[in-house]
Motif scaffolding. Structure first.
Motif, PDB file in Angstrom:
ATOM      1  N   UNK A  67      30.843  25.001  13.294  1.00 56.23           N
ATOM      2  CA  UNK A  67      30.928  23.637  13.821  1.00 56.23           C
ATOM      3  C   UNK A  67      32.308  23.072  13.511  1.00 56.23           C
ATOM      4  N   UNK A  68      33.099  22.854  14.524  1.00 54.92           N
ATOM      5  CA  UNK A  68      34.456  22.353  14.347  1.00 54.92           C
ATOM      6  C   UNK A  68      34.619  21.075  15.155  1.00 54.92           C
ATOM      7  N   UNK A  69      34.962  19.994  14.455  1.00 50.06           N
ATOM      8  CA  UNK A  69      35.249  18.733  15.130  1.00 50.06           C
ATOM      9  C   UNK A  69      36.752  18.589  15.280  1.00 50.06           C
ATOM     10  N   UNK A  70      37.187  18.349  16.501  1.00 50.95           N
ATOM     11  CA  UNK A  70      38.599  18.135  16.810  1.00 50.95           C
ATOM     12  C   UNK A  70      38.767  16.737  17.371  1.00 50.95           C
ATOM     13  N   UNK A 115      34.814  27.413  20.664  1.00 50.98           N
ATOM     14  CA  UNK A 115      34.982  27.307  19.210  1.00 50.98           C
ATOM     15  C   UNK A 115      34.878  25.855  18.719  1.00 50.98           C
ATOM     16  N   UNK A 116      34.897  24.897  19.641  1.00 47.63           N
ATOM     17  CA  UNK A 116      34.883  23.475  19.274  1.00 47.63           C
ATOM     18  C   UNK A 116      33.501  22.899  19.570  1.00 47.63           C
ATOM     19  N   UNK A 145      36.697  14.868  10.761  1.00 46.27           N
ATOM     20  CA  UNK A 145      37.351  15.832  11.645  1.00 46.27           C
ATOM     21  C   UNK A 145      37.891  17.029  10.864  1.00 46.27           C
ATOM     22  N   UNK A 146      37.822  18.178  11.487  1.00 48.41           N
ATOM     23  CA  UNK A 146      38.400  19.396  10.924  1.00 48.41           C
ATOM     24  C   UNK A 146      39.847  19.566  11.368  1.00 48.41           C
ATOM     25  N   UNK A 147      40.129  19.133  12.588  1.00 48.35           N
ATOM     26  CA  UNK A 147      41.473  19.213  13.150  1.00 48.35           C
ATOM     27  C   UNK A 147      41.770  17.895  13.846  1.00 48.35           C
TER      28      UNK A 147
END
Length: 329
Positions: free
Chosen positions: A1-4, A26-27, A70-72
């Motif tokens: 789980x990637x939050x951008x 991937x997002x 957020x991750x990114x």
């Protein structure tokens, strides 16, 4: 789980960049922020049949919701360069925007990987770093100036000259992200001997000032938004692959050289100890900057380019750090 989170998502770079990111499996959460029009952009992108959830946030009141967890964080926010506008002109407008977005990130997503696109990158990256220092959350391995457009242009322009497919041409571009601070290491590209000195000088200049070419061609209607969106998305997606999915990837990016003091020794050998920041080849990984890789051997022509770049970069960096020192956070 990637939050951008994309800050400046409704702008000329932000919209196509967000479109490219929406296509990635991937997002999981694509959070879009801007001062106007973001709900409409988010609604539009949310109809695309890929898995990431899209949310739109507008105005200062919704900045926390956009960025928290957020991750990114990708920051293309700011005004575009117009004909006759220098990067110093840009700085006066964009510095405050970047400072305020960095403040929100420091408060609500202090562990995020920060990808800074807003120009002038040579100065805005130090702004983000200084803000994070003030909030005691600074990690130099997690803050990146996105210089990927210089690499993309180098591949394209050199490929045209040597008759190679542009996507297969790998040219390191180091230094900074404006004019004479952009240092393409063409001597390390296979096929380089085919170039005459005149061709070498012309293609180097074209890589350094490719942005001017686009600004002129658009006749006042914009700057390099589409190619920058492509390059920014490429960097962000490669960072995600390396940080969260275990891929071993190398990108040239503008970073604080203390992010890997040992690895930066090769760069220091060439540029000395005056500069805190420099675009270098970086091995990306779970910590962001895993290691700084050697610049490699320079040709005499390239060595001559470095001294001018170092002097200019020193001033650019000081401008960014001084701006935060004089700001009230």
């Amino acid at each position: 789980m990637v939050k951008v989170t994309v800050c400046g998502a409704a702008g000329g770079i932000g919209q196509p960049l967000s479109l490219i990111l929406k296509q990635s499996s991937k997002i999981s959460h694509l959070s879009l922020y801007d001062i106007v029009n973001t709900p409409g952009v988010a609604a539009d992108l949310s109809h695309i049949n890929t898995q990431s959830k899209v949310t739109g946030h507008v105005g200062n009141d919704q900045l926390k919701d956009a960025i928290i967890g957020s991750d990114v964080v990708v920051i293309p926010a700011g005004v575009p360069r117009k004909p006759g506008m220098t990067r110093d002109d840009l700085f006066k407008i964009n510095a405050s925007i970047v400072r305020d977005l960095a403040t929100a990130a420091a408060k609500y997503a202090p562990k995020a990987f920060m990808c800074i696109i807003s120009n002038p990158v040579n100065s805005t990256v130090p702004i983000v770093a200084e803000v994070f220092k003030k909030y005691n959350v600074y990690d130099p391995r997690r803050i990146f100036g996105v210089t990927t457009l210089d690499i993309v242009r180098a591949s394209t322009f050199i490929g045209e000259l040597i008759g190679a497919e542009p996507s297969t041409v790998a040219c390191k571009v180091v230094g900074g992200h404006s004019g004479h601070t952009i240092l393409p290491l063409i001597s390390q590209v296979p096929g380089y001997p085919k170039l005459t000195q005149d061709q070498l000088e012309k293609v180097t200049h074209r890589i350094q000032f490719g942005g001017d070419e686009v600004v002129k061609a658009k006749n006042g209607a914009g700057s390099a938004t589409l190619s920058m969106a492509y390059a920014g998305a490429r960097f962000a997606l490669n960072l995600i692959d390396a940080a969260f999915y275990g891929k071993q990837l190398v990108e040239c990016t503008y970073v604080q050289l203390d992010s890997d003091k040992q690895g930066a020794q090769d760069t220091r050998r060439i540029i000395g100890n005056e500069l805190e920041y420099f675009s270098v080849p970086v091995a990306l990984g779970p910590n962001g900057v895993e290691s700084i890789l050697p610049i490699g051997t320079l040709s005499p022509f390239e060595q001559g380019l470095f001294s001018k770049a170092v002097t200019e970069l020193k001033g650019n960096i000081a401008k960014g750090t001084n701006f935060v020192a004089e700001s009230k956070l």
